[in-house]
Scaffold this motif. Sequence first.
Motif, mmCIF file in Angstrom:
data_model
loop_
_atom_site.group_PDB
_atom_site.id
_atom_site.type_symbol
_atom_site.label_atom_id
_atom_site.label_comp_id
_atom_site.label_asym_id
_atom_site.label_seq_id
_atom_site.Cartn_x
_atom_site.Cartn_y
_atom_site.Cartn_z
ATOM 1 N N TYR A 106 6.475 52.029 113.476
ATOM 2 C CA TYR A 106 5.868 50.960 114.269
ATOM 3 C C TYR A 106 4.871 51.586 115.351
ATOM 4 O O TYR A 106 3.462 51.312 115.362
ATOM 5 N N SER A 107 5.446 52.213 116.157
ATOM 6 C CA SER A 107 4.689 53.105 117.083
ATOM 7 C C SER A 107 3.624 53.824 116.714
ATOM 8 O O SER A 107 2.528 53.796 117.417
ATOM 9 N N LEU A 108 3.759 54.627 115.442
ATOM 10 C CA LEU A 108 2.790 55.686 114.836
ATOM 11 C C LEU A 108 1.650 54.742 114.490
ATOM 12 O O LEU A 108 0.526 55.061 114.587
ATOM 13 N N THR A 140 11.908 57.241 108.402
ATOM 14 C CA THR A 140 13.340 56.377 108.181
ATOM 15 C C THR A 140 13.377 55.586 109.529
ATOM 16 O O THR A 140 14.481 54.833 109.462
ATOM 17 N N SER A 141 12.641 55.801 110.648
ATOM 18 C CA SER A 141 12.962 55.303 111.649
ATOM 19 C C SER A 141 11.677 53.966 111.900
ATOM 20 O O SER A 141 10.655 54.128 112.045
ATOM 21 N N PRO A 142 12.166 52.632 111.729
ATOM 22 C CA PRO A 142 10.975 51.627 111.791
ATOM 23 C C PRO A 142 10.536 51.629 113.238
ATOM 24 O O PRO A 142 9.161 51.316 113.387
ATOM 25 N N LEU A 194 6.065 49.121 106.191
ATOM 26 C CA LEU A 194 5.952 48.292 107.305
ATOM 27 C C LEU A 194 5.721 46.695 106.988
ATOM 28 O O LEU A 194 6.153 45.952 107.770
ATOM 29 N N GLY A 195 5.098 46.593 105.957
ATOM 30 C CA GLY A 195 4.986 45.382 105.208
ATOM 31 C C GLY A 195 3.507 44.895 105.636
ATOM 32 O O GLY A 195 2.894 45.120 106.598
ATOM 33 N N THR A 196 3.048 43.881 104.651
ATOM 34 C CA THR A 196 1.576 43.283 104.818
ATOM 35 C C THR A 196 1.816 42.248 106.185
ATOM 36 O O THR A 196 0.547 42.013 106.640
ATOM 37 N N SER A 205 0.418 61.728 119.825
ATOM 38 C CA SER A 205 1.545 62.784 120.130
ATOM 39 C C SER A 205 2.893 62.018 120.497
ATOM 40 O O SER A 205 4.010 62.647 120.144
ATOM 41 N N ASP A 206 2.774 61.177 121.499
ATOM 42 C CA ASP A 206 3.843 60.607 121.834
ATOM 43 C C ASP A 206 4.425 59.827 120.701
ATOM 44 O O ASP A 206 5.659 59.556 120.675
ATOM 45 N N ALA A 207 3.835 59.216 120.011
ATOM 46 C CA ALA A 207 4.305 58.203 118.788
ATOM 47 C C ALA A 207 5.356 58.871 117.797
ATOM 48 O O ALA A 207 6.281 58.492 117.490
ATOM 49 N N VAL A 208 4.920 60.227 117.553
ATOM 50 C CA VAL A 208 5.818 60.906 116.656
ATOM 51 C C VAL A 208 6.813 61.741 117.150
ATOM 52 O O VAL A 208 7.516 62.657 116.771
ATOM 53 N N GLY A 209 7.070 61.561 118.669
ATOM 54 C CA GLY A 209 7.974 62.218 119.301
ATOM 55 C C GLY A 209 7.744 63.620 119.907
ATOM 56 O O GLY A 209 8.522 64.477 120.148
ATOM 57 N N GLY A 210 6.438 64.128 119.670
ATOM 58 C CA GLY A 210 6.097 65.235 120.085
ATOM 59 C C GLY A 210 5.403 66.325 118.857
ATOM 60 O O GLY A 210 6.076 65.861 117.700
#
Length: 540
Positions: free
Chosen positions: A274-276, A268-270, A43-45, A193-198
Amino acid sequence: MTDEVDGHKAPRGNRRKPKSRAYRIAKIAGIVLSVLVLIVAGLGTWLYNKFSGNLHTVSIGGSMGAEKADPYGRTPIDFLVIGTDARNNAQDCQLGGDCGSSGYGNADVEMVVHISADRSNATVMSIPRDTMVNVPACTDPNDPKNTTTGYYGMINSALSYGPQCQMQTIHDLTNIPLQHFMMIDFSGVVNMSDAVGGVNVCVDNNVYDTYSHLKLAKGTHTLKGVSALEFLRSRHGFGDGSDLGRTYAQHMYLSALMRQVKSAGTLTSPTALYSLADSATKALTVDNGIGSVGSLLNLAAEAAKVPTSHITFTTMQTMPDPSNQNRLVPAPGAQSLFGAIVNDQSLSGGKSGSSDASSTSASAAPTPSASASPTTASFPAAQIDVQVENGSGVNGRGSDLANYLTGKGYGSGTTAVTAPQNVSTTELHYGNYSTDKAEAETVAASLGIPASHISSDPSMQGVVLIVGTDWTSGDTYPGGTAKPAPVDTKTALQDSHSQTANDGNVCAPVSTQQTVELNGVPMSPIQAYAAAANVPNSAP
């Protein structure tokens, strides 16, 4: 035990010995791996400040105990994961069902996370919230007026005096060093739980917990948001309807969360990363020692080295409290589990940091000094008999050390005799049997005897300790550092309901007992599911 007797000399050259071979919220550890893996993944500094600003930080007065380094200078990592029932914001009040809890709340989830010194394995041990213990005298460093002189009560109540008090209570119970804590509330579970898609979980029968409102048909389901919280909070739906059944279900959830976080779709999903990261850091309250994303990333990078197949989930062994059948007390077997964690022993079939010099990153580590006390012990003390020869010139010295060893759990065949003559230097000899060397190193670690005092004797079998005039008193060799004898890992895991994080074929066992009520009628969660056809399922 055989006492040494003057005139009873140990035979030389053919010594033989008889061988006695006789989860309430799993979220935080998941968050650890999440934050660890995700930002390490790229994600980067430039996002550090944003995510660090999300974190809630609480001061603690320092760590409880100190981890012991392995021969290569590496140390384990131990921290406490706490799930609090506090309702300090509108979302928590709505999710929790009321706003009756404030402050720190109670620790309805307590998980000790141990990452081995060589990062090859990890253990996550749940402590049921209904366990009765002695809570020590505590003062919250963040509020000097929030204090207790100590009392006997439920272990989860210690959190009301601050996270440091909760850490100290668990350290006093287990002797496991604790460096840090991480705490999460109701809304954090939902958002994670929402951030990882369940998260995919399985139940082995239809279940309706009328208290947590979890309602699922038999089989596998993807839980998001509130349904994930209902699953993690359910204590009447699984096992015997107690807090124990809930911890087992939490381990399944956390294992699934870890697998989901490490899956290609997440990493692999930015957007997912980010959401996580955003959800994880907003959900966490941590101690000031790891109160930045940079610190969490360092911790995460270490935890991420452990494969899921070597992450073992366990539950502290308990038994009913004799004074109150609705409460628990630690069972005698819990001491073996505590000891295995303190000793940095792997409970998952992985290599423990204290027993394998060739494990991860060992080749880059410095070579241990030849005079260092060996720490390659891999045998349970109960499997080792030691012949102690007294060559110290002090009457009864051999018996004292033999008694000390048996008191530490060494084999009942441990004996004491008088050496043929006094010797100036203590020596530890081992025979040519394939395991004798490892047994001798185990004994040396327990007594603090340096490697330079250990040698082989092909004419014998087993382990013989010859006590010299350089060691006339005490249980640790002068100048040496004794280490605990390893425990039998099978004993440590007995009745702990252990499983590894890569096991995706386990279904939570739905309770068959009358643990819930529907319209005032006691029934099982299976019966409640059938009787509540009008209530929608928590997940399809």
